[in-house]
Design a protein around this motif. Structure first.
Motif, PDB file in Angstrom:
ATOM      1  N   GLU A 148       0.832  -1.216   0.000  1.00 33.15           N
ATOM      2  CA  GLU A 148       0.000   0.000   0.000  1.00 33.15           C
ATOM      3  C   GLU A 148       0.854   1.249   0.000  1.00 33.15           C
ATOM      4  N   GLN A 149       1.939   1.243   0.792  1.00 39.76           N
ATOM      5  CA  GLN A 149       2.832   2.391   0.843  1.00 39.76           C
ATOM      6  C   GLN A 149       3.536   2.589  -0.507  1.00 39.76           C
ATOM      7  N   ARG A 154       1.144   4.161  -3.015  1.00 40.42           N
ATOM      8  CA  ARG A 154       0.894   5.601  -2.786  1.00 40.42           C
ATOM      9  C   ARG A 154       2.028   6.467  -3.335  1.00 40.42           C
TER      10      ARG A 154
END
Length: 194
Positions: free
Chosen positions: A188-189, A192
């Protein structure tokens, strides 16, 4: 990943490199080179290839009856293959950018070089093109599916996965909830940042 798994993965990669080098050495013995991505044979080899070609009429006349009967079944698969190609390419184009997944380059999987072989007649070349498309497409689809699985569910199965893709090696162990949550957070990081 565990230290032993890292070590084994490294050894597998070394063996794969060694295998590729040996295949390249054997290819060199067949006396051809690549010119702008196209195989070019020495004139003597090319002459021999032409001598070994089975003429189209002879090829068709000597075909076994079951081969002739089953050919339409084989070639009918072009319809679902093309539909799969369109659907998976559309899926990747829409979804991969949304989740920060690197797109698969279709052209890397579609290789149509056998049609340049002088020892194949027109029907054999068509057969080779069909097989190249089907197998290239399946490899392309598999890579898209592998990247999808690596993003959404990077967990190994409890049972042995036969024919698992390359990314599977780096999946977290079945039942290791902490490792799974860490991996999902990392993914997820990374998404982003893209």
């Amino acid at each position: 990943m565990g230290e032993k798994i890292d070590e084994l993965t490294g050894r597998i990669q070394e063996l794969e490199s060694e295998l590729e080098a040996e295949i390249a050495r054997q290819g060199a013995a067949l006396r051809f080179g690549l010119d702008q991505g196209r195989a070019v044979f020495e004139e003597e080899v090319l002459r021999r290839h032409r001598e070994l070609q089975t003429r189209l009429l002879r090829y068709i006349v000597h075909a076994r009856p079951l081969v002739v009967v089953t050919a339409p079944v084989i070639y009918a698969l072009i319809v679902p293959l093309v539909l799969l190609d369109i659907c998976v390419s559309l899926y990747q184009a829409v979804c991969f950018p949304a989740y920060g997944i690197e797109k698969v380059k279709r052209r890397d999987y579609m290789i149509f070089d056998r049609g340049h072989l002088a020892y194949l007649n027109a029907l054999e070349k068509l057969n080779c093109a069909y097989c190249s498309y089907a197998n290239g497409l399946i490899a392309y689809v598999r890579e898209i599916a592998a990247r999808t699985e690596a993003h959404w569910c990077p967990i190994k199965h409890a049972k042995k996965a036969i024919g698992a893709h390359e990314k599977y090696r780096n999946f977290v162990p079945f039942g290791d909830a902490d490792a799974y949550r860490r991996r999902i957070t990392e993914l997820e990081q990374a998404a982003r940042k893209k």
